[in-house]
Structures are given as structure tokens and as C-alpha cells.
Design a protein around this motif. Structure first.
Motif, PDB file in Angstrom:
ATOM      1  N   THR A 177     -12.463   9.061   6.415  1.00 59.50           N
ATOM      2  CA  THR A 177     -12.362   8.346   5.332  1.00 59.50           C
ATOM      3  C   THR A 177     -11.914   6.790   5.669  1.00 59.50           C
ATOM      4  O   THR A 177     -11.011   6.956   6.423  1.00 59.50           O
ATOM      5  N   ILE A 178     -12.637   5.605   5.424  1.00 54.56           N
ATOM      6  CA  ILE A 178     -11.859   4.402   5.578  1.00 54.56           C
ATOM      7  C   ILE A 178     -11.936   3.540   4.209  1.00 54.56           C
ATOM      8  O   ILE A 178     -13.091   3.753   3.712  1.00 54.56           O
ATOM      9  N   VAL A 179     -10.659   3.156   3.800  1.00 58.93           N
ATOM     10  CA  VAL A 179     -10.834   2.495   2.603  1.00 58.93           C
ATOM     11  C   VAL A 179     -10.254   0.951   2.968  1.00 58.93           C
ATOM     12  O   VAL A 179      -9.256   1.025   3.497  1.00 58.93           O
ATOM     13  N   TYR A 180     -11.077   0.183   3.189  1.00 53.98           N
ATOM     14  CA  TYR A 180     -10.898  -1.330   3.622  1.00 53.98           C
ATOM     15  C   TYR A 180     -10.223  -2.184   2.653  1.00 53.98           C
ATOM     16  O   TYR A 180     -10.532  -2.383   1.438  1.00 53.98           O
ATOM     17  N   THR A 181      -9.076  -2.863   2.822  1.00 53.95           N
ATOM     18  CA  THR A 181      -8.454  -3.973   2.012  1.00 53.95           C
ATOM     19  C   THR A 181      -8.089  -5.209   3.203  1.00 53.95           C
ATOM     20  O   THR A 181      -7.571  -4.704   4.108  1.00 53.95           O
ATOM     21  N   ASP A 182      -8.508  -6.235   2.556  1.00 52.56           N
ATOM     22  CA  ASP A 182      -8.138  -7.275   3.245  1.00 52.56           C
ATOM     23  C   ASP A 182      -6.580  -7.614   3.463  1.00 52.56           C
ATOM     24  O   ASP A 182      -5.935  -7.056   2.382  1.00 52.56           O
ATOM     25  N   LEU A 183      -6.116  -8.325   4.289  1.00 52.92           N
ATOM     26  CA  LEU A 183      -4.670  -8.548   4.353  1.00 52.92           C
ATOM     27  C   LEU A 183      -4.097  -9.466   3.244  1.00 52.92           C
ATOM     28  O   LEU A 183      -2.962  -9.576   3.169  1.00 52.92           O
ATOM     29  N   ASP A 184      -4.931 -10.074   2.815  1.00 53.98           N
ATOM     30  CA  ASP A 184      -4.305 -10.863   1.599  1.00 53.98           C
ATOM     31  C   ASP A 184      -4.424 -10.169   0.372  1.00 53.98           C
ATOM     32  O   ASP A 184      -4.358 -10.830  -0.673  1.00 53.98           O
ATOM     33  N   THR A 185      -4.684  -9.061   0.275  1.00 56.30           N
ATOM     34  CA  THR A 185      -4.664  -8.070  -0.683  1.00 56.30           C
ATOM     35  C   THR A 185      -3.174  -7.309  -1.066  1.00 56.30           C
ATOM     36  O   THR A 185      -2.872  -6.760  -0.136  1.00 56.30           O
ATOM     37  N   LEU A 186      -2.465  -7.760  -1.983  1.00 55.20           N
ATOM     38  CA  LEU A 186      -1.534  -6.790  -2.228  1.00 55.20           C
ATOM     39  C   LEU A 186      -1.680  -5.937  -3.495  1.00 55.20           C
ATOM     40  O   LEU A 186      -2.290  -6.305  -4.373  1.00 55.20           O
ATOM     41  N   VAL A 187      -1.326  -4.796  -3.123  1.00 56.16           N
ATOM     42  CA  VAL A 187      -1.877  -3.531  -3.969  1.00 56.16           C
ATOM     43  C   VAL A 187      -0.654  -3.455  -4.946  1.00 56.16           C
ATOM     44  O   VAL A 187       0.579  -3.399  -4.596  1.00 56.16           O
ATOM     45  N   THR A 188      -1.035  -3.573  -6.093  1.00 56.12           N
ATOM     46  CA  THR A 188      -0.143  -3.285  -7.310  1.00 56.12           C
ATOM     47  C   THR A 188       0.226  -1.986  -8.063  1.00 56.12           C
ATOM     48  O   THR A 188       0.856  -1.792  -9.168  1.00 56.12           O
ATOM     49  N   GLY A 189      -0.778  -0.977  -7.659  1.00 59.83           N
ATOM     50  CA  GLY A 189      -0.863   0.083  -8.362  1.00 59.83           C
ATOM     51  C   GLY A 189      -1.336   1.401  -7.405  1.00 59.83           C
ATOM     52  O   GLY A 189      -1.659   1.103  -6.385  1.00 59.83           O
ATOM     53  N   LYS A 221       0.787  -1.225   0.095  1.00 64.71           N
ATOM     54  CA  LYS A 221      -0.033  -0.088  -0.013  1.00 64.71           C
ATOM     55  C   LYS A 221       0.741   1.255   0.031  1.00 64.71           C
ATOM     56  O   LYS A 221       0.557   2.404  -0.524  1.00 64.71           O
ATOM     57  N   PHE A 222       1.966   1.103   0.785  1.00 66.02           N
ATOM     58  CA  PHE A 222       3.089   2.325   0.746  1.00 66.02           C
ATOM     59  C   PHE A 222       3.743   2.401  -0.637  1.00 66.02           C
ATOM     60  O   PHE A 222       3.691   3.619  -1.158  1.00 66.02           O
ATOM     61  N   VAL A 223       4.221   1.308  -1.198  1.00 69.90           N
ATOM     62  CA  VAL A 223       5.228   1.657  -2.510  1.00 69.90           C
ATOM     63  C   VAL A 223       4.502   1.827  -3.590  1.00 69.90           C
ATOM     64  O   VAL A 223       4.501   2.608  -4.234  1.00 69.90           O
ATOM     65  N   ASN A 224       3.539   0.877  -3.756  1.00 70.08           N
ATOM     66  CA  ASN A 224       2.735   0.812  -5.192  1.00 70.08           C
ATOM     67  C   ASN A 224       1.469   1.565  -4.761  1.00 70.08           C
ATOM     68  O   ASN A 224       1.052   2.375  -5.825  1.00 70.08           O
ATOM     69  N   GLY A 225       0.727   1.620  -3.671  1.00 67.47           N
ATOM     70  CA  GLY A 225      -0.458   2.395  -3.749  1.00 67.47           C
ATOM     71  C   GLY A 225      -0.492   3.727  -3.318  1.00 67.47           C
ATOM     72  O   GLY A 225      -1.391   4.323  -3.274  1.00 67.47           O
ATOM     73  N   LYS A 226       0.733   4.287  -3.084  1.00 67.64           N
ATOM     74  CA  LYS A 226       1.089   5.646  -2.819  1.00 67.64           C
ATOM     75  C   LYS A 226       0.505   5.980  -1.526  1.00 67.64           C
ATOM     76  O   LYS A 226      -0.014   7.146  -1.531  1.00 67.64           O
ATOM     77  N   ILE A 227       0.038   5.349  -0.489  1.00 69.68           N
ATOM     78  CA  ILE A 227      -0.614   5.527   0.740  1.00 69.68           C
ATOM     79  C   ILE A 227       0.185   5.787   1.669  1.00 69.68           C
ATOM     80  O   ILE A 227       1.183   4.940   2.384  1.00 69.68           O
ATOM     81  N   PRO A 228       0.500   6.839   2.322  1.00 65.98           N
ATOM     82  CA  PRO A 228       1.263   7.352   3.246  1.00 65.98           C
ATOM     83  C   PRO A 228       1.217   6.511   4.711  1.00 65.98           C
ATOM     84  O   PRO A 228       0.117   6.013   4.866  1.00 65.98           O
TER      85      PRO A 228
END
Length: 109
Positions: free
Chosen positions: A87-99, A20-27
């Protein structure tokens, strides 16, 4: 089994949040883990050290799940009670963000 990784290991948690930090650009300060019953203290310390948040909630049990791994399956629904967050954006822990997913936060601002 070979080729299987359980999503509740510290390594899986870290891979999820790093993606989420590297690919998703989420601080880091916009990332959090919702947990219950003092789960995963080492991982929570790792996330907090990077500026992330740890949010303890009461458990919501799934008593009749097909597997003991699903006992806490409904606890994630506690995010609806986190009214102090804008704001809450939920992602399950088995999700790897690629963009880049940072637009999800901006779209609600």
C-alpha cells in the motif's frame, strides 16, 4: 517573502511527517520519503532514526517547467514503480495532516 515557507526545507519535511504521526496516527515505520540524487541527507537520517523509510528513485525531469524548483516535479510518479510495497498513500510535503488518516491504510488491507 514574509509568510512564505518553501516546502523543501528540513523543517517543512519534519512538520509534514510529525503531522502524519501525531494527527494522522500513522506509525513512523509506515512513513517514507521518495528522493533522488542524494537529496536531503540530514532529513533522511532524521526520518530513518524514527523508523521511517527512505527510497531512492531515478529522477523524472520536467525540463520546461516555469521555475527551476519544478525540475524534479515528475519524480514523485516513480511511486508507481514501488511494487514491493502493498500500500502507498501519497501526500505532498506541503500537506499537514490535521486528523486521523490511518483508515487509508486499513481500507486497502
Amino acid at each position: 517573502p514574509k509568510g512564505h515557507t518553501h516546502s523543501t526545507t528540513p523543517e517543512a519535511f519534519k512538520a509534514h511527517h510529525v503531522s502524519k504521526f501525531v494527527n494522522g496516527k500513522i506509525p513512523w515505520e509506515n512513513q517514507a520519503i521518495i528522493y533522488t540524487e542524494n537529496a536531503f541527507p540530514e532529513y533522511r537520517a532524521w526520518l530513518k532514526a524514527r523508523g521511517g523509510h527512505t527510497i531512492e528513485v531515478p529522477p523524472l525531469f520536467c525540463e520546461n517547467g516555469r521555475d527551476k524548483r519544478y525540475k524534479y516535479q515528475f519524480t514523485k510518479l516513480q511511486m508507481w514503480n514501488l511494487t514491493e510495497w502493498d500500500t502507498i498513500v501519497y501526500t505532498d510535503l506541503d500537506t499537514l495532516v490535521t486528523g486521523d488518516i490511518s483508515q487509508l491504510w486499513r481500507s486497502w488491507s
